[in-house]
Structure formats: structure tokens, C-alpha cells
Design a protein around this motif. Structure first.
Motif, PDB file in Angstrom:
ATOM      1  N   ASN A  53       0.835  -1.202   0.000  1.00  0.00           N
ATOM      2  CA  ASN A  53       0.000   0.000   0.000  1.00  0.00           C
ATOM      3  C   ASN A  53       0.872   1.255   0.000  1.00  0.00           C
ATOM      4  N   PRO A  54       0.762   2.081  -1.063  1.00  0.00           N
ATOM      5  CA  PRO A  54       1.571   3.301  -1.132  1.00  0.00           C
ATOM      6  C   PRO A  54       0.984   4.469  -0.347  1.00  0.00           C
ATOM      7  N   GLN A  61      -6.266  -3.039   3.184  1.00  0.00           N
ATOM      8  CA  GLN A  61      -6.314  -4.015   4.258  1.00  0.00           C
ATOM      9  C   GLN A  61      -5.026  -3.944   5.078  1.00  0.00           C
ATOM     10  N   PRO A  62      -5.008  -4.484   6.280  1.00  0.00           N
ATOM     11  CA  PRO A  62      -3.799  -4.419   7.108  1.00  0.00           C
ATOM     12  C   PRO A  62      -2.577  -5.056   6.442  1.00  0.00           C
ATOM     13  N   TYR A  63      -2.796  -6.064   5.606  1.00  0.00           N
ATOM     14  CA  TYR A  63      -1.693  -6.797   4.980  1.00  0.00           C
ATOM     15  C   TYR A  63      -1.308  -6.239   3.603  1.00  0.00           C
ATOM     16  N   GLY A  64      -1.996  -5.224   3.124  1.00  0.00           N
ATOM     17  CA  GLY A  64      -1.704  -4.660   1.812  1.00  0.00           C
ATOM     18  C   GLY A  64      -2.934  -4.054   1.179  1.00  0.00           C
ATOM     19  N   LEU A  65      -2.772  -3.557  -0.034  1.00  0.00           N
ATOM     20  CA  LEU A  65      -3.868  -2.929  -0.766  1.00  0.00           C
ATOM     21  C   LEU A  65      -4.402  -3.907  -1.796  1.00  0.00           C
ATOM     22  N   ILE A  66      -5.703  -4.200  -1.730  1.00  0.00           N
ATOM     23  CA  ILE A  66      -6.337  -5.080  -2.717  1.00  0.00           C
ATOM     24  C   ILE A  66      -6.716  -4.251  -3.936  1.00  0.00           C
ATOM     25  N   ILE A 101      -5.960  -4.779 -14.489  1.00  0.00           N
ATOM     26  CA  ILE A 101      -6.478  -4.315 -13.195  1.00  0.00           C
ATOM     27  C   ILE A 101      -5.617  -3.184 -12.655  1.00  0.00           C
ATOM     28  N   VAL A 102      -4.302  -3.363 -12.717  1.00  0.00           N
ATOM     29  CA  VAL A 102      -3.393  -2.319 -12.222  1.00  0.00           C
ATOM     30  C   VAL A 102      -3.591  -1.029 -13.002  1.00  0.00           C
ATOM     31  N   ARG A 103      -3.745  -1.120 -14.327  1.00  0.00           N
ATOM     32  CA  ARG A 103      -3.945   0.093 -15.142  1.00  0.00           C
ATOM     33  C   ARG A 103      -5.224   0.819 -14.738  1.00  0.00           C
ATOM     34  N   ARG A 104      -6.306   0.074 -14.518  1.00  0.00           N
ATOM     35  CA  ARG A 104      -7.566   0.704 -14.137  1.00  0.00           C
ATOM     36  C   ARG A 104      -7.442   1.382 -12.770  1.00  0.00           C
ATOM     37  N   CYS A 105      -6.797   0.700 -11.848  1.00  0.00           N
ATOM     38  CA  CYS A 105      -6.650   1.262 -10.503  1.00  0.00           C
ATOM     39  C   CYS A 105      -5.710   2.465 -10.500  1.00  0.00           C
ATOM     40  N   VAL A 163      -0.348   3.691  -7.345  1.00  0.00           N
ATOM     41  CA  VAL A 163      -0.357   2.225  -7.268  1.00  0.00           C
ATOM     42  C   VAL A 163       0.295   1.588  -8.489  1.00  0.00           C
ATOM     43  N   ALA A 164       0.586   2.363  -9.510  1.00  0.00           N
ATOM     44  CA  ALA A 164       1.130   1.803 -10.756  1.00  0.00           C
ATOM     45  C   ALA A 164       2.419   1.030 -10.519  1.00  0.00           C
ATOM     46  N   ASP A 165       3.259   1.507  -9.607  1.00  0.00           N
ATOM     47  CA  ASP A 165       4.552   0.870  -9.357  1.00  0.00           C
ATOM     48  C   ASP A 165       4.609   0.124  -8.033  1.00  0.00           C
TER      49      ASP A 165
END
Length: 317
Positions: free
Chosen positions: A189-190, A212-217, A239-243, A250-252
Motif C-alpha cells: 500500500n503506497p 487491508q492491514p496486509y496490503g492494498l487489494i 487491473i493495475v492500469r484501471r486502478c 499504485v502503478a509501481d
């Protein structure tokens, strides 16, 4: 007549067998056990292997019919999740602000969540073990076994609650059950602190970011009748491109995990009862509670209470 006496362990068999170890089965088993029944939960899978373990965890009605009934289940579940959010470390439930793009929620939902909305976000890695612990504390027992038929379960207990999800396609059998494939990523999570969802209108590709506590979904997909369980890298990149179009940072982001789950979809949730032969000249009550699509977590408590009511006097319902 089905003979059910809560807590009667003297017959050498439990009061109820719940089939299915996902969030619907676990929640229903908790409700029955906490109302005094001797409950066994049959599941061939560990919690971490169920579709529920892959769920993003946002409590919000999504891809579930009938819509009006789903809203009622969701509202009642929301209240329980709000209570669980008072104990976030042990339950994995937090109330977080976010944004739902593309569609306006029903007035009853807006009244609960506010504007901008504040909804429960459930960390399934913590929540499923919490439910299992709560079930065990109520003297329930998990048995690692698959139900070969509903009649097999009926021979084991006077009450059977079928929460088999997609497995109901073969178990019942119910040809109305369809898989809707969902794929997500977990990234470092950035700095995203609020959730974002743009589900579109029945779209096969959705966009969501769930901290989430363990990372970004990052998600996601909703591909009907697709049952491939291995992650598709081209889908993950899309999915990454859309987000990243929503949150460029979040791209990197470093990818921690790829996950795939098959949502148990149906034209309408099946929540009803019938009688089954127990193979001994008697009958067992079977309550069906499956077909929750993409909203199993969201409606879990409302559906569990309604399933307990169908079980009847043994649960005080």
C-alpha cells in the motif's frame, strides 16, 4: 415431524449439520451454536482455501438477487459488522470511509453509511479464524469431510443447513448455480487509506481499491461461467492500469499476491426449507442457504438469522 431438541447430545448425533466452511456456512453455524444447538460443520477445505478467503471484504450489496431482499439482509448484517468493528484487532472488521462511483445506493443504505459512505471493510485473513473461534467457543465442531449427498447429512442429524455455495450445483443438484470468476491482486500500500469501488452496471471488469492491514487489494473481474483458478497475468496488468487511473501511485506498487475466486452466483439466493428422508424411515429438515454471488460477506448475518428461523423452535427463532 422432525424431532429437534436443542443441546440433546444423548442420541449420539448432533442437532444440526451445516455443510460448507465459507463465510455463509461459518456464520450460520455460529448463529445456531450460540442459540444452544449441538452443531457440526462439514467442510473438505480449510478456511483459507474457500472462496470467502479471496473476498475483498467490503460490506456493500454487489451482484446478488433478489435486490430488495438482499438489501434487507445487508442492512441487518451491517449492524452486526458495525458492532464487530469495535474490536478490529480480534475480528478484522473496520469502519472506513470510501467512495462508490457509478451508481447511487438505495436510500436505506445511504441512511446507514452516510455521505460520503462509511462502510465495514473486513480483513478475511483475520475474520474467518475469528468466526471459527467463535463457533468453537459455542461448542461447535468442524469436521473435515465432504458431503456426498444431502441424504448422507440427513442421516447424521435431524437438521441439515446447506451452505455449500458453488458446490450446490452438484450436491443438490442445482443447475441454476453459475461460477463468476473474480481476480484480484494484493500490492504494497503506497498510502491509500480509503476504499474506492466502481462496479459499473453488471460489468465484467470492475475497479476497486481496498486497503487491508496486509496490503492494498486491487480489483477486479466478474467473468460469468469462467472457472479457471490460475491468475491471468494480462488480466492482472489490466487491473493495475484501471486502478492507477484512480490512484496513480499504485502503478509501481510491489505485487505481494495474485488471487482468484469463483463467486457462487444464482438468479436468486436460495433460502428456504424442505424435508429430506434420513434413510431410517424418518425425515430431516434441510434449510438451503446458498447462491449469494458477490455479496456473501455482506449478507452473511442477515441470511444466517433467517436460516436459523427456518430451523425453528430449536433455535428460539
Amino acid at each position: 415431524m422432525v424431532d429437534v431438541t436443542a443441546g440433546d447430545g444423548g442420541r449420539g448425533r448432533p442437532d444440526a449439520v451445516v455443510i460448507g466452511g465459507g463465510v455463509i456456512g461459518l456464520t450460520t453455524a455460529v448463529v445456531l451454536a450460540e442459540r444452544g444447538m449441538d452443531v457440526r460443520l462439514w467442510s473438505p477445505e480449510d478456511q483459507a482455501e474457500t472462496t470467502s478467503a479471496v473476498a475483498g471484504g467490503l460490506v456493500w450489496p454487489y451482484r446478488i438477487e433478489p435486490a430488495a431482499q438482499a438489501l434487507d439482509w445487508s442492512v441487518r448484517s451491517f449492524r452486526h459488522f458495525s458492532w464487530l468493528a469495535e474490536q478490529p484487532r480480534s475480528t478484522g472488521v473496520r469502519l472506513l470511509r470510501g467512495r462508490m462511483a457509478g451508481s447511487a445506493p438505495p436510500a436505506a443504505w445511504t441512511a446507514l453509511t452516510g455521505t460520503p459512505p462509511r462502510a465495514p471493510l473486513v480483513d478475511m485473513e483475520t475474520y474467518l479464524p475469528y468466526l471459527a473461534g467463535r463457533f468453537e467457543a459455542a461448542h461447535g465442531r468442524v469436521e473435515r469431510r465432504a458431503a456426498r449427498s444431502l441424504h448422507e447429512a440427513a442421516a447424521a442429524a435431524p437438521v441439515v443447513v446447506n451452505c455449500s455455495g458453488l458446490g450446490a450445483r452438484e450436491l443438490v443438484p442445482d443447475p441454476a448455480m453459475r461460477a463468476v470468476r473474480g481476480q484480484i491482486l494484493v500490492v504494497e500500500n503506497p498510502g491509500v487509506e480509503e476504499w474506492y469501488v466502481d462496479a459499473g452496471s453488471g460489468a465484467s471488469e470492475t475497479t476497486y481499491l481496498l486497503p487491508q492491514p496486509y496490503g492494498l487489494i486491487l480489483g477486479g473481474t466478474a467473468h460469468e461461467d469462467a472457472e479457471e483458478r490460475d491468475p491471468d497475468m494480462a488480466t492482472a496488468e489490466a487491473i493495475v492500469r484501471r486502478c492507477a487511473a484512480v490512484r496513480p501511485e499504485v502503478a509501481d506498487a510491489k505485487v505481494r499476491a495474485h488471487r482468484v475466486g469463483l463467486r457462487p452466483s444464482r438468479p436468486g439466493v436460495r433460502l428456504e426449507s424442505e424435508l429430506l428422508s434420513d434413510g431410517r424411515g424418518g425425515e430431516s429438515l434441510c434449510v438451503h442457504n446458498y447462491g449469494h454471488g458477490g455479496a456473501g460477506v455482506t449478507v452473511s448475518w442477515g441470511c444466517a438469522v433467517d436460516a436459523a428461523r427456518l430451523v425453528g423452535p430449536a433455535t428460539g427463532g
